[in-house]
Design an enzyme around this catalytic site. Sequence first.
Site, short mmCIF file in Angstrom:
data_model
loop_
_atom_site.label_atom_id
_atom_site.label_comp_id
_atom_site.label_asym_id
_atom_site.label_seq_id
_atom_site.Cartn_x
_atom_site.Cartn_y
_atom_site.Cartn_z
N GLY A 1 1.27 -1.17 -0.37
CA GLY A 1 0.15 0.14 -0.01
C GLY A 1 0.87 1.91 -0.23
N SER B 1 1.45 3.73 -1.65
CA SER B 1 0.65 5.09 -2.40
C SER B 1 0.05 5.45 -1.71
CB SER B 1 0.41 4.90 -3.96
OG SER B 1 -0.60 4.52 -3.76
N SER C 1 -4.98 -1.92 4.30
CA SER C 1 -6.28 -1.86 4.52
C SER C 1 -7.07 -0.68 3.62
CB SER C 1 -6.46 -1.99 6.17
OG SER C 1 -7.58 -2.98 5.60
N TYR D 1 -15.39 -2.11 20.05
CA TYR D 1 -17.00 -1.72 19.59
C TYR D 1 -17.58 -3.27 19.49
CZ TYR D 1 -15.09 2.55 17.22
OH TYR D 1 -14.54 3.48 17.05
N TYR E 1 -16.20 -0.92 8.08
CA TYR E 1 -14.81 -0.85 8.07
C TYR E 1 -13.87 -1.35 9.37
CZ TYR E 1 -10.32 1.16 9.25
OH TYR E 1 -8.20 0.88 9.11
N LYS F 1 -11.02 -4.66 9.86
CA LYS F 1 -9.89 -4.79 10.74
C LYS F 1 -9.76 -5.65 12.23
CE LYS F 1 -6.53 -2.20 10.07
NZ LYS F 1 -5.72 -2.32 9.35
#
Length: 199
Positions: A35, A37, A111, A158, A182, A186
Amino acid sequence: KNTPPARPPPRPRVWLGAITAPPPGAPPAPVLIPGGSGFLGSRCIAPALAAGHRVRATVRDLAREPQLHATLARAGVDAGDRLSLHAADLRSDEGWAAAAAGCDYALHVASPFPADIPRDENELIAPAREGTLRVLRAARDAGLRRVVLTSSFAAVGYGHGPRAQPFDESVWSDTAAPLAPYVKSKTLAERAAWDFVAS
């Protein structure tokens, strides 16, 4: 006398902190940064290069190379010939073996984090979880010495009711609860990483 319940052994957490220079006289360690960029990826590449490491970054599209070099230039870093880009996508097996070959370390910070909530949560979950496993398999197969995986409070914080106890390594976000894609991505990606390490 009441005995508190046994706690599971802690999952080690790794703090990225400062990327240090190779030891004096040692060749610069090649670092794989998936990842490259992305927001986090480019911000890991800059200090790794500044510390003297060679970096092999993955991007989905090699046409993003000028954008990445511009980002590094704004950070005051001249990559020179110490940065190479390789096409690899978290959603595909292609390119990961070649990207990891010859590296000593990996900083897996990639991610998906879209601006909008996707219609199907698997648009985030699959690349997060499967991409993490692709990076770990490529690292294992290439004999990397260490992999640093960035996670998130999303993986632990959460789907719980109010709690008086601090969050620790025994706590995971409850993926059976109605979580944002999301957050779920994760959680499932980190769990998959720990399952991979344990197997």
